[in-house]
Write a protein that holds these residues in place. Structure first.
Motif, PDB file in Angstrom:
ATOM      1  N   GLY A 157       0.806  -1.224   0.000  1.00 36.93           N
ATOM      2  CA  GLY A 157       0.000   0.000   0.000  1.00 36.93           C
ATOM      3  C   GLY A 157       0.837   1.271   0.000  1.00 36.93           C
ATOM      4  O   GLY A 157       0.680   2.130  -0.883  1.00 36.93           O
ATOM      5  N   PRO A 158       1.738   1.452   0.963  1.00 35.25           N
ATOM      6  CA  PRO A 158       2.576   2.659   0.969  1.00 35.25           C
ATOM      7  C   PRO A 158       3.460   2.790  -0.280  1.00 35.25           C
ATOM      8  O   PRO A 158       3.754   3.907  -0.708  1.00 35.25           O
ATOM      9  CB  PRO A 158       3.442   2.472   2.225  1.00 35.25           C
ATOM     10  CG  PRO A 158       2.653   1.570   3.099  1.00 35.25           C
ATOM     11  CD  PRO A 158       1.941   0.640   2.172  1.00 35.25           C
TER      12      PRO A 158
ATOM     13  N   ASN B  66       1.260   4.175  -2.928  1.00 36.58           N
ATOM     14  CA  ASN B  66       0.981   5.575  -2.575  1.00 36.58           C
ATOM     15  C   ASN B  66       2.170   6.474  -2.892  1.00 36.58           C
ATOM     16  O   ASN B  66       2.003   7.620  -3.344  1.00 36.58           O
ATOM     17  CB  ASN B  66       0.633   5.663  -1.085  1.00 36.58           C
ATOM     18  CG  ASN B  66       0.329   7.090  -0.654  1.00 36.58           C
ATOM     19  OD1 ASN B  66      -0.663   7.682  -1.075  1.00 36.58           O
ATOM     20  ND2 ASN B  66       1.204   7.645   0.185  1.00 36.58           N
TER      21      ASN B  66
ATOM     22  N   VAL C 271       2.163   7.209  -6.588  1.00 37.03           N
ATOM     23  CA  VAL C 271       1.069   8.096  -6.993  1.00 37.03           C
ATOM     24  C   VAL C 271       1.311   9.522  -6.498  1.00 37.03           C
ATOM     25  O   VAL C 271       1.173  10.501  -7.249  1.00 37.03           O
ATOM     26  CB  VAL C 271      -0.282   7.574  -6.463  1.00 37.03           C
ATOM     27  CG1 VAL C 271      -1.397   8.579  -6.748  1.00 37.03           C
ATOM     28  CG2 VAL C 271      -0.606   6.227  -7.080  1.00 37.03           C
ATOM     29  N   SER C 272       1.699   9.661  -5.219  1.00 41.27           N
ATOM     30  CA  SER C 272       1.861  10.992  -4.626  1.00 41.27           C
ATOM     31  C   SER C 272       3.190  11.638  -4.997  1.00 41.27           C
ATOM     32  O   SER C 272       3.302  12.860  -5.015  1.00 41.27           O
ATOM     33  CB  SER C 272       1.738  10.895  -3.101  1.00 41.27           C
ATOM     34  OG  SER C 272       2.815  10.152  -2.561  1.00 41.27           O
TER      35      SER C 272
END
Length: 367
Positions: free
Chosen positions: A128-129, A132, A135-136
């Protein structure tokens, strides 16, 4: 000068990507071919998971080629490598419950239904991280290296299990090579964690090659074990009864089984009850004074007649004791070991359901 260094780094990364993708794809296909011919019949999917873990490295190599012209600090590049590393570790962990030999401290944990949660939950928290981050576009320090921590988690189990697999198959040198390979991988992961300037591509090429070779050695040891543990036919098996006093003066009773491929004889130590039961079968088979058929006592029989065998469970316990000695407890199965051994050693009467005798030729029995 900076442009030349970047060009060299790009060429090295491109070469490494082609090497990794081609070699790992070939290794994936070869492992799947071994499984297709052998593991599929055994309904053993452990090798499939190991092959998929190698395929992750193949995809990782493709991304190395794709991003070879980009900056090595590209978040998409780093992110995809981390994702494939996480899946590689996950597939290795999912393969472990299929291993035949597992170390005692970990066996019940790996074989339990909770194993998929033990390996799955950390995987999700690491994946998950990482997504992220891609994406971020923001770097969060320790989050960037979650795949490394998950790799440490995988190495603890993989190294221990590989050692046990080779050691139980009497391949001690391969056990020590497992230790060496595990140490190389640990060093590579530590350098990655510390973000040192050392050439990590070199370490990566070394440990991936070593680990793939260990996977093939594991597959070949599995094939070797299957070949050596084939239950021979009755006419090819000989049975020798022996008794001896050990150093403490205690009587030991055992049998020798000759005819297994890969070894001259197999020694099986039996308890007094199991030894005497099998000896009774052998004496009836060898002696002209006895009928070689033994009768099993009917269930709920209440008359005074004596029977040679009290119930069918005596035969089951005898066969289980022999298999425990031959292959180790819980390392044999009903379909591949118990039923073939029963058919090799014993013959049931076609006319009377409770009549049984040794199936071995009398000249193959030595009292």
């Amino acid at each position: 000068m900076l442009f030349i260094n970047q060009q060299i780094d790009s060429e090295v990364l491109n070469f490494y990507g082609w090497w990794q993708s081609s070699v790992c794809f070939f290794a994936f296909m070869a492992l799947m071919a071994i499984w297709w011919h052998i593991g599929k019949k055994q309904k053993d999917f452990g090798q499939v998971w190991l092959a998929l873990s190698v395929l992750c490295w193949c995809f990782s190599g493709m991304f190395e080629i794709y991003f070879s012209k980009s900056s090595p600090l590209n978040l998409y590049y780093q992110g995809w490598l981390s994702i494939f590393s996480l899946f590689n570790s996950l597939f290795i962990l999912l393969a472990l419950p299929w291993f035949r030999y597992l170390p005692s401290p970990l066996k019940h944990l790996i074989k339990s239904n909770t194993w998929k949660y033990i390996v799955g939950i950390p995987f999700i928290f690491s994946l998950g991280p990482t997504i992220n981050l891609m994406v971020s576009g923001k770097s969060y320090g320790i989050i960037n290296q979650l795949d490394v921590y998950y790799a440490f988690f995988t190495l603890i189990f993989l190294g221990y299990v590989l050692w046990e697999s080779f050691e139980k198959r009497r391949l001690k040198l391969l056990s020590w090579l497992t230790v060496l390979c595990t140490m190389v991988i640990l060093v590579a992961q530590l350098y990655k964690l510390l973000n040192t300037s050392i050439n990590l591509l070199l370490f990566s090429a070394i440990f991936k090659t070593c680990l793939i070779m260990l996977f093939f050695a594991l597959a070949m040891s599995w094939v070797k074990e299957l070949a050596e543990n084939v239950i021979p036919k009755s006419e090819n098996l000989s049975l020798i009864f022996s008794k001896t006093l050990n150093k403490t003066g205690k009587l030991e009773q055992y049998i020798h089984l000759n005819g297994f491929p890969g070894s001259k004889e197999r020694k099986v130590t039996l308890s007094g009850a199991h030894y005497n039961l099998l000896l009774k079968f052998a004496q009836h088979k060898k002696s002209e004074a006895f009928d070689d058929w033994l009768e099993i006592k009917p269930k709920n029989y209440e008359h005074n007649k004596e029977f040679e065998i009290n119930d069918h469970n005596q035969i089951k316990r005898l066969l289980s004791a022999i298999l425990d000695n031959l292959f180790g407890k819980e390392n044999w199965s009903k379909d591949h070991h118990y039923i073939p051994l029963k058919n090799t050693l014993f013959q049931m009467s076609e006319h009377k359901a409770r009549k049984i005798r040794l199936a071995l030729p009398k000249e193959n029995i030595f009292l």
